[in-house]
Design a protein around this motif. Structure first.
Motif, PDB file in Angstrom:
ATOM      1  N   ALA A  76       0.835  -1.206   0.000  1.00 51.27           N
ATOM      2  CA  ALA A  76       0.000   0.000   0.000  1.00 51.27           C
ATOM      3  C   ALA A  76       0.869   1.255   0.000  1.00 51.27           C
ATOM      4  O   ALA A  76       0.590   2.219  -0.741  1.00 51.27           O
ATOM      5  CB  ALA A  76      -0.927  -0.013   1.215  1.00 51.27           C
ATOM      6  N   ILE A  77       1.912   1.264   0.826  1.00 52.44           N
ATOM      7  CA  ILE A  77       2.791   2.436   0.883  1.00 52.44           C
ATOM      8  C   ILE A  77       3.524   2.622  -0.440  1.00 52.44           C
ATOM      9  O   ILE A  77       3.659   3.750  -0.945  1.00 52.44           O
ATOM     10  CB  ILE A  77       3.785   2.294   2.049  1.00 52.44           C
ATOM     11  N   MET A  78       4.014   1.532  -1.024  1.00 54.35           N
ATOM     12  CA  MET A  78       4.721   1.628  -2.304  1.00 54.35           C
ATOM     13  C   MET A  78       3.814   2.187  -3.388  1.00 54.35           C
ATOM     14  O   MET A  78       4.217   3.065  -4.167  1.00 54.35           O
ATOM     15  CB  MET A  78       5.252   0.248  -2.722  1.00 54.35           C
ATOM     16  N   GLN A  79       2.591   1.701  -3.471  1.00 51.30           N
ATOM     17  CA  GLN A  79       1.665   2.177  -4.493  1.00 51.30           C
ATOM     18  C   GLN A  79       1.302   3.640  -4.275  1.00 51.30           C
ATOM     19  O   GLN A  79       1.156   4.400  -5.233  1.00 51.30           O
ATOM     20  CB  GLN A  79       0.418   1.300  -4.504  1.00 51.30           C
ATOM     21  N   GLY A  80       1.151   4.042  -3.002  1.00 57.23           N
ATOM     22  CA  GLY A  80       0.821   5.433  -2.727  1.00 57.23           C
ATOM     23  C   GLY A  80       1.962   6.380  -3.020  1.00 57.23           C
ATOM     24  O   GLY A  80       1.756   7.450  -3.604  1.00 57.23           O
ATOM     25  N   MET A  81       3.186   6.004  -2.649  1.00 63.03           N
ATOM     26  CA  MET A  81       4.328   6.900  -2.843  1.00 63.03           C
ATOM     27  C   MET A  81       4.711   7.035  -4.307  1.00 63.03           C
ATOM     28  O   MET A  81       5.072   8.116  -4.765  1.00 63.03           O
ATOM     29  CB  MET A  81       5.533   6.395  -2.038  1.00 63.03           C
ATOM     30  N   THR A  82       4.651   5.937  -5.047  1.00 57.80           N
ATOM     31  CA  THR A  82       5.092   5.956  -6.438  1.00 57.80           C
ATOM     32  C   THR A  82       3.957   6.206  -7.422  1.00 57.80           C
ATOM     33  O   THR A  82       4.209   6.399  -8.615  1.00 57.80           O
ATOM     34  CB  THR A  82       5.761   4.614  -6.808  1.00 57.80           C
ATOM     35  N   ARG A  83       2.717   6.193  -6.942  1.00 54.44           N
ATOM     36  CA  ARG A  83       1.535   6.315  -7.809  1.00 54.44           C
ATOM     37  C   ARG A  83       1.582   5.243  -8.908  1.00 54.44           C
ATOM     38  O   ARG A  83       1.185   5.469 -10.037  1.00 54.44           O
ATOM     39  CB  ARG A  83       1.449   7.713  -8.433  1.00 54.44           C
ATOM     40  N   ASN A  84       2.074   4.098  -8.534  1.00 53.11           N
ATOM     41  CA  ASN A  84       2.248   2.980  -9.468  1.00 53.11           C
ATOM     42  C   ASN A  84       1.347   1.835  -9.023  1.00 53.11           C
ATOM     43  O   ASN A  84       1.603   1.212  -7.993  1.00 53.11           O
ATOM     44  CB  ASN A  84       3.713   2.540  -9.478  1.00 53.11           C
ATOM     45  N   PRO A  85       0.292   1.535  -9.791  1.00 50.34           N
ATOM     46  CA  PRO A  85      -0.617   0.456  -9.391  1.00 50.34           C
ATOM     47  C   PRO A  85       0.009  -0.925  -9.437  1.00 50.34           C
ATOM     48  O   PRO A  85      -0.550  -1.879  -8.898  1.00 50.34           O
ATOM     49  CB  PRO A  85      -1.770   0.571 -10.399  1.00 50.34           C
ATOM     50  N   LEU A  86       1.177  -1.053 -10.088  1.00 46.68           N
ATOM     51  CA  LEU A  86       1.837  -2.351 -10.194  1.00 46.68           C
ATOM     52  C   LEU A  86       2.891  -2.556  -9.105  1.00 46.68           C
ATOM     53  O   LEU A  86       3.547  -3.591  -9.070  1.00 46.68           O
ATOM     54  CB  LEU A  86       2.512  -2.490 -11.567  1.00 46.68           C
ATOM     55  N   ALA A  87       3.048  -1.580  -8.236  1.00 50.11           N
ATOM     56  CA  ALA A  87       4.102  -1.660  -7.219  1.00 50.11           C
ATOM     57  C   ALA A  87       3.710  -2.629  -6.109  1.00 50.11           C
ATOM     58  O   ALA A  87       2.587  -2.618  -5.619  1.00 50.11           O
ATOM     59  CB  ALA A  87       4.368  -0.283  -6.632  1.00 50.11           C
ATOM     60  N   SER A  88       4.662  -3.464  -5.717  1.00 51.96           N
ATOM     61  CA  SER A  88       4.523  -4.352  -4.567  1.00 51.96           C
ATOM     62  C   SER A  88       5.913  -4.873  -4.229  1.00 51.96           C
ATOM     63  O   SER A  88       6.812  -4.843  -5.081  1.00 51.96           O
ATOM     64  CB  SER A  88       3.559  -5.510  -4.847  1.00 51.96           C
TER      65      SER A  88
END
Length: 353
Positions: free
Chosen positions: A99-111
């Protein structure tokens, strides 16, 4: 245009963006309350089910009225209870990290697994087994933290050299390349130094055989990492709307990203050191949570923690039920859920390019 006018324009833009993504506090409260109750029931069911079936009354007695003379109580306290607590903590750690990665990078594929974080942790654990045999669990935890940081740095370094900037798809491709590279090197190290049997657990993913020492070392990480995540929640909500909006509202985006990255490394490093490379949980849960509660990370982070813990507890229970008395790797179960979801997101992101 004056500075005040710019600030007012930024605030107006922020308000328009937040109206598009309204939070749903009633739904979030329901998820937290009901999800916690279901998680407790799932933990009880997981402790009850196994090679030796144990009734729920015995589970209650074994947890709260422990009698060391009873074999069932020893099974509960020494084998099943630390396992299920570790599963809940690992699930919460990975979901919050995603959740933090997706929020910080605005990347829906981040995990954590797609961005090379888990692969970096597993790689450093392979190094520890090969060159520093007999490393304590605390030592493995430190190696895992270092590997998580290395994985993140490699992904951002490779992605930043790409033409056209670091888009979400390019970041995911860089993560896939780094993951493949580190996994290949880890396998070569395991074969050459004959430690494949030792590290095979980390590649399969699972919480079987977890001891209390692992849980005890995860609890401080949970307190520090999750508390920092909750403190950062509002800042991540603003940051998820774009760096320009965040800076216009006076937010120090660099500080937020640095602290957020530290939280990700703490949570993911601890999760991998205990459960190995459990993939896609950090991808799927934040998307489901965001769909249910909106984009306010003050709700997304706690709800992701509950849903992530619940998913991994149930996945671990399912791993024992699919082919008893043998266990299916938990990582395989989460991959069956996550791979189709990842392909769907990648297809949607490609359409948006």
């Amino acid at each position: 245009m004056t500075l005040n006018e710019i600030e007012m324009d930024q605030q107006t833009s922020f308000q328009e963006d937040t109206k598009k993504f309204k939070s749903r506090p009633v739904v979030a409260t329901f998820i937290l309350f009901v999800g916690f109750l279901v998680l407790v029931l799932g933990i009880a069911g997981s402790i009850s089910f196994g090679a030796a079936d144990i009734g729920l009354k015995t589970v209650w007695a074994g947890v709260f009225e422990f009698n060391p003379d009873l074999t069932t109580h020893q099974i509960i306290q020494e084998l099943r209870l630390p396992r299920v607590i570790a599963a809940a903590l690992v699930g919460a750690f990975l979901a919050v990290s995603g959740a933090i990665m997706q929020g910080m990078t605005r990347n829906p594929l981040a995990s954590p697994d797609i961005m090379g974080v888990t692969a970096g942790s597993a790689f450093m654990i392979a190094i520890a087994f090969a060159f520093f045999p007999g490393t304590s669990y605390l030592g493995l935890l430190m190696w895992s933290f270092a590997g998580a940081g290395m994985g993140v740095c490699l992904v951002f370094a490779i992605g930043s050299f790409s033409k056209g900037g670091l888009t979400p798809v390019k970041m995911a491709l860089a993560g896939a390349a780094v993951t493949a590279l580190l996994d290949s090197i880890s396998t070569a190290i395991a074969i050459h130094f004959r430690v494949a049997q030792d590290i095979s657990f980390w590649y399969a993913g699972g919480v079987a055989g977890t001891k209390w020492i692992s849980v005890q070392l995860m609890i401080p990480v949970a307190v520090i990492g999750l508390c920092l995540a909750f403190i950062l929640a509002r800042s991540i909500t603003v940051l998820s709307l774009g760096d320009d909006v965040a800076k216009g509202l006076g937010q120090s985006t660099i500080v937020v990203k640095v602290i957020g990255t530290i939280v990700i490394l703490l949570l993911t490093g601890a999760a991998v050191s205990v459960a190995g490379t459990i993939g896609f949980l950090g991808l799927v849960i934040p998307h489901i949570t965001r769909f249910l509660v909106g984009v306010d990370y003050r709700w997304i982070i706690p709800c992701s923690a509950i849903l992530g813990a619940l998913l991994l507890v149930l996945a671990d229970l399912g791993a024992r039920m699919i082919n008893p008395p043998f266990e299916t790797p938990v990582g395989a179960i989460t991959a069956m859920i996550g791979v189709p979801f990842f392909l769907y997101l990648a297809r949607q992101e490609r359409r948006g390019l």
